[in-house]
Motif scaffolding. Sequence first.
Motif, PDB file in Angstrom:
ATOM      1  N   VAL A  34     -60.635   2.853  27.486  1.00 60.11           N
ATOM      2  CA  VAL A  34     -60.776   1.619  26.718  1.00 60.11           C
ATOM      3  C   VAL A  34     -61.995   1.710  25.805  1.00 60.11           C
ATOM      4  O   VAL A  34     -63.124   1.895  26.265  1.00 60.11           O
ATOM      5  CB  VAL A  34     -60.927   0.393  27.643  1.00 60.11           C
ATOM      6  CG1 VAL A  34     -61.085  -0.874  26.823  1.00 60.11           C
ATOM      7  CG2 VAL A  34     -59.738   0.282  28.586  1.00 60.11           C
ATOM      8  N   ASP A  36     -57.712  -4.418  22.719  1.00 60.20           N
ATOM      9  CA  ASP A  36     -56.717  -5.489  22.742  1.00 60.20           C
ATOM     10  C   ASP A  36     -55.438  -5.079  23.464  1.00 60.20           C
ATOM     11  O   ASP A  36     -54.531  -5.890  23.634  1.00 60.20           O
ATOM     12  CB  ASP A  36     -56.393  -5.943  21.317  1.00 60.20           C
ATOM     13  CG  ASP A  36     -55.826  -4.823  20.459  1.00 60.20           C
ATOM     14  OD1 ASP A  36     -56.133  -3.641  20.728  1.00 60.20           O
ATOM     15  OD2 ASP A  36     -55.059  -5.118  19.513  1.00 60.20           O
ATOM     16  N   GLU A  37     -55.346  -3.805  23.899  1.00 65.33           N
ATOM     17  CA  GLU A  37     -54.135  -3.338  24.571  1.00 65.33           C
ATOM     18  C   GLU A  37     -54.372  -2.975  26.040  1.00 65.33           C
ATOM     19  O   GLU A  37     -53.538  -2.304  26.655  1.00 65.33           O
ATOM     20  CB  GLU A  37     -53.566  -2.111  23.847  1.00 65.33           C
ATOM     21  CG  GLU A  37     -52.964  -2.424  22.489  1.00 65.33           C
ATOM     22  CD  GLU A  37     -52.136  -1.278  21.914  1.00 65.33           C
ATOM     23  OE1 GLU A  37     -51.431  -1.502  20.920  1.00 65.33           O
ATOM     24  OE2 GLU A  37     -52.179  -0.157  22.475  1.00 65.33           O
ATOM     25  N   VAL A  38     -55.481  -3.421  26.603  1.00 71.17           N
ATOM     26  CA  VAL A  38     -55.797  -3.068  27.989  1.00 71.17           C
ATOM     27  C   VAL A  38     -54.685  -3.494  28.940  1.00 71.17           C
ATOM     28  O   VAL A  38     -54.217  -2.701  29.779  1.00 71.17           O
ATOM     29  CB  VAL A  38     -57.135  -3.688  28.430  1.00 71.17           C
ATOM     30  CG1 VAL A  38     -57.369  -3.439  29.915  1.00 71.17           C
ATOM     31  CG2 VAL A  38     -58.275  -3.107  27.629  1.00 71.17           C
ATOM     32  N   GLU A  39     -54.244  -4.720  28.857  1.00 72.79           N
ATOM     33  CA  GLU A  39     -53.200  -5.203  29.769  1.00 72.79           C
ATOM     34  C   GLU A  39     -51.886  -4.467  29.544  1.00 72.79           C
ATOM     35  O   GLU A  39     -51.152  -4.181  30.486  1.00 72.79           O
ATOM     36  CB  GLU A  39     -53.013  -6.714  29.607  1.00 72.79           C
ATOM     37  CG  GLU A  39     -54.229  -7.536  30.011  1.00 72.79           C
ATOM     38  CD  GLU A  39     -54.698  -7.210  31.422  1.00 72.79           C
ATOM     39  OE1 GLU A  39     -53.838  -7.103  32.323  1.00 72.79           O
ATOM     40  OE2 GLU A  39     -55.923  -7.060  31.610  1.00 72.79           O
ATOM     41  N   GLU A  40     -51.593  -4.156  28.271  1.00 76.72           N
ATOM     42  CA  GLU A  40     -50.374  -3.391  27.979  1.00 76.72           C
ATOM     43  C   GLU A  40     -50.464  -1.979  28.540  1.00 76.72           C
ATOM     44  O   GLU A  40     -49.467  -1.421  29.009  1.00 76.72           O
ATOM     45  CB  GLU A  40     -50.130  -3.336  26.468  1.00 76.72           C
ATOM     46  CG  GLU A  40     -49.682  -4.651  25.853  1.00 76.72           C
ATOM     47  CD  GLU A  40     -50.851  -5.561  25.507  1.00 76.72           C
ATOM     48  OE1 GLU A  40     -51.995  -5.248  25.908  1.00 76.72           O
ATOM     49  OE2 GLU A  40     -50.625  -6.587  24.835  1.00 76.72           O
ATOM     50  N   LYS A  58     -52.170  -1.112  31.241  1.00 74.32           N
ATOM     51  CA  LYS A  58     -51.957  -1.261  32.684  1.00 74.32           C
ATOM     52  C   LYS A  58     -50.468  -1.428  32.990  1.00 74.32           C
ATOM     53  O   LYS A  58     -49.940  -0.824  33.939  1.00 74.32           O
ATOM     54  CB  LYS A  58     -52.732  -2.466  33.212  1.00 74.32           C
ATOM     55  CG  LYS A  58     -54.243  -2.320  33.171  1.00 74.32           C
ATOM     56  CD  LYS A  58     -54.903  -3.586  33.683  1.00 74.32           C
ATOM     57  CE  LYS A  58     -56.411  -3.515  33.612  1.00 74.32           C
ATOM     58  NZ  LYS A  58     -57.053  -4.784  34.064  1.00 74.32           N
ATOM     59  N   ALA A  59     -49.797  -2.247  32.185  1.00 72.14           N
ATOM     60  CA  ALA A  59     -48.360  -2.475  32.388  1.00 72.14           C
ATOM     61  C   ALA A  59     -47.578  -1.181  32.180  1.00 72.14           C
ATOM     62  O   ALA A  59     -46.580  -0.924  32.878  1.00 72.14           O
ATOM     63  CB  ALA A  59     -47.870  -3.560  31.435  1.00 72.14           C
ATOM     64  N   VAL A  92     -58.996   2.421  35.113  1.00 73.84           N
ATOM     65  CA  VAL A  92     -59.480   1.976  33.810  1.00 73.84           C
ATOM     66  C   VAL A  92     -60.889   2.520  33.603  1.00 73.84           C
ATOM     67  O   VAL A  92     -61.801   2.251  34.394  1.00 73.84           O
ATOM     68  CB  VAL A  92     -59.483   0.438  33.713  1.00 73.84           C
ATOM     69  CG1 VAL A  92     -60.068   0.002  32.368  1.00 73.84           C
ATOM     70  CG2 VAL A  92     -58.066  -0.105  33.873  1.00 73.84           C
ATOM     71  N   SER A 103     -63.969   2.517  31.050  1.00 72.30           N
ATOM     72  CA  SER A 103     -64.410   1.742  29.890  1.00 72.30           C
ATOM     73  C   SER A 103     -65.880   1.910  29.534  1.00 72.30           C
ATOM     74  O   SER A 103     -66.300   1.483  28.464  1.00 72.30           O
ATOM     75  CB  SER A 103     -64.120   0.250  30.122  1.00 72.30           C
ATOM     76  OG  SER A 103     -64.767  -0.211  31.291  1.00 72.30           O
ATOM     77  N   HIS A 159     -65.627  -5.033  27.809  1.00 68.15           N
ATOM     78  CA  HIS A 159     -65.168  -4.291  28.978  1.00 68.15           C
ATOM     79  C   HIS A 159     -66.256  -3.420  29.602  1.00 68.15           C
ATOM     80  O   HIS A 159     -65.967  -2.578  30.461  1.00 68.15           O
ATOM     81  CB  HIS A 159     -63.960  -3.429  28.598  1.00 68.15           C
ATOM     82  CG  HIS A 159     -62.767  -4.230  28.180  1.00 68.15           C
ATOM     83  ND1 HIS A 159     -62.543  -4.566  26.864  1.00 68.15           N
ATOM     84  CD2 HIS A 159     -61.760  -4.773  28.899  1.00 68.15           C
ATOM     85  CE1 HIS A 159     -61.429  -5.279  26.794  1.00 68.15           C
ATOM     86  NE2 HIS A 159     -60.941  -5.421  27.998  1.00 68.15           N
TER      87      HIS A 159
END
Length: 369
Positions: free
Chosen positions: A223, A229-233, A235-236, A247, A249, A269
């Motif tokens: 990160v 802005d794509e951290v959650e994506e 993870k998904a 993660v 960072s 982060h």
Amino acid sequence: MFDLIASPFLDDHLVTRPGSEKGLKIPFHLYEELREAGREPVPQWLTEAAWKRWGLALPSRPTEEAVMVREPSDYDYCRASYELNLGCNYDCEHCYLGLKKFSGLKWEKRKQLLKSMQRAGVLWLQLTGGEPLIDRQFKETYAYAYRLGMMLSISTNGSRLHDPRIMALLTEKPPYRLTISVYGASAKRYDALTKRRGAFKLFEKGLTAAQNAGLPISLNLIVTDTNADEVEEMKAFAIGRDLPHHVFSNMAPTIYGGVESVLTQSEEHLRTRKPFTGCHAGHTFFHVDPHGLVSICKVGRDHQFSLVKEGTAGLRKLGGIADSLQLRTGGCSGCMFGQNGTCGTCRPLAKLYQESQAPLNSYCRHGGF
């Protein structure tokens, strides 16, 4: 080709299986039994244990063919990391290597280096870079280390995993861990961070090939300010692939003390590090750069020496180097956080931050943690 490795491990003795993180701790007398078995059949106790631990049905053949028995070492090293080459096919903004030069040892020197690692007792070896899979001698280096009875892990960006020659090698001689860095959940962010158009497609292609081959994969989700802005994506993405992930960072200075990598940090982060309570760098672990120069770790590269020139015996001075580098001197003198055991940064890393004149809050609690 052997199925298992029996090896001393510090004060213990282990049986490991290439391609698996699982192992067996065995008493000294059973290790000695395997060491002396030679052409005798695999002992019944190991046949049963292999099936229970790995679901491995050992074929009926001599012990010396089924089990690689590592000889005892006069040294206390069990782990090491080896940068095959600092060169890379990406130009990531956060890279701690700074200038990524293509250079390193020629083949005969590499073999000598790996033999020295084996004699030092190294059982777990991480192959890294740069990007190790683009190194011209990666396949030969990997196969030779494997034959020496080392449990191998690879840190890679995954861009070359779709190469059938590499995949054939890793399938026949599997690593116990394949760590793949992830630089975004979309081609836009991934390619921007790596500064390579089409990099995301190569990553997906390589990851798919590795998964289809059943290799033991873990993901490092990197990160920076570019892809924050794509951290959650991200993870998904890892969860959708059913892969373990971490993660990462907190950005560090380059190994040359440059601040440019730190400046890519996503402030949002930035994580508070756990208190640094010491480590085994230089005592049971060491790092080797592309030219065969040994240091206590990837960060603390002061007082390097050539493992090729000095041989395994040179490692005897590494513990003293490690102890000297961990002393809290210079810019950290008088710090109460270091004295009360709550500082989260080891001295070699703090030194790099200080040399790079990085923002204080990126590594020090005085900066606002």
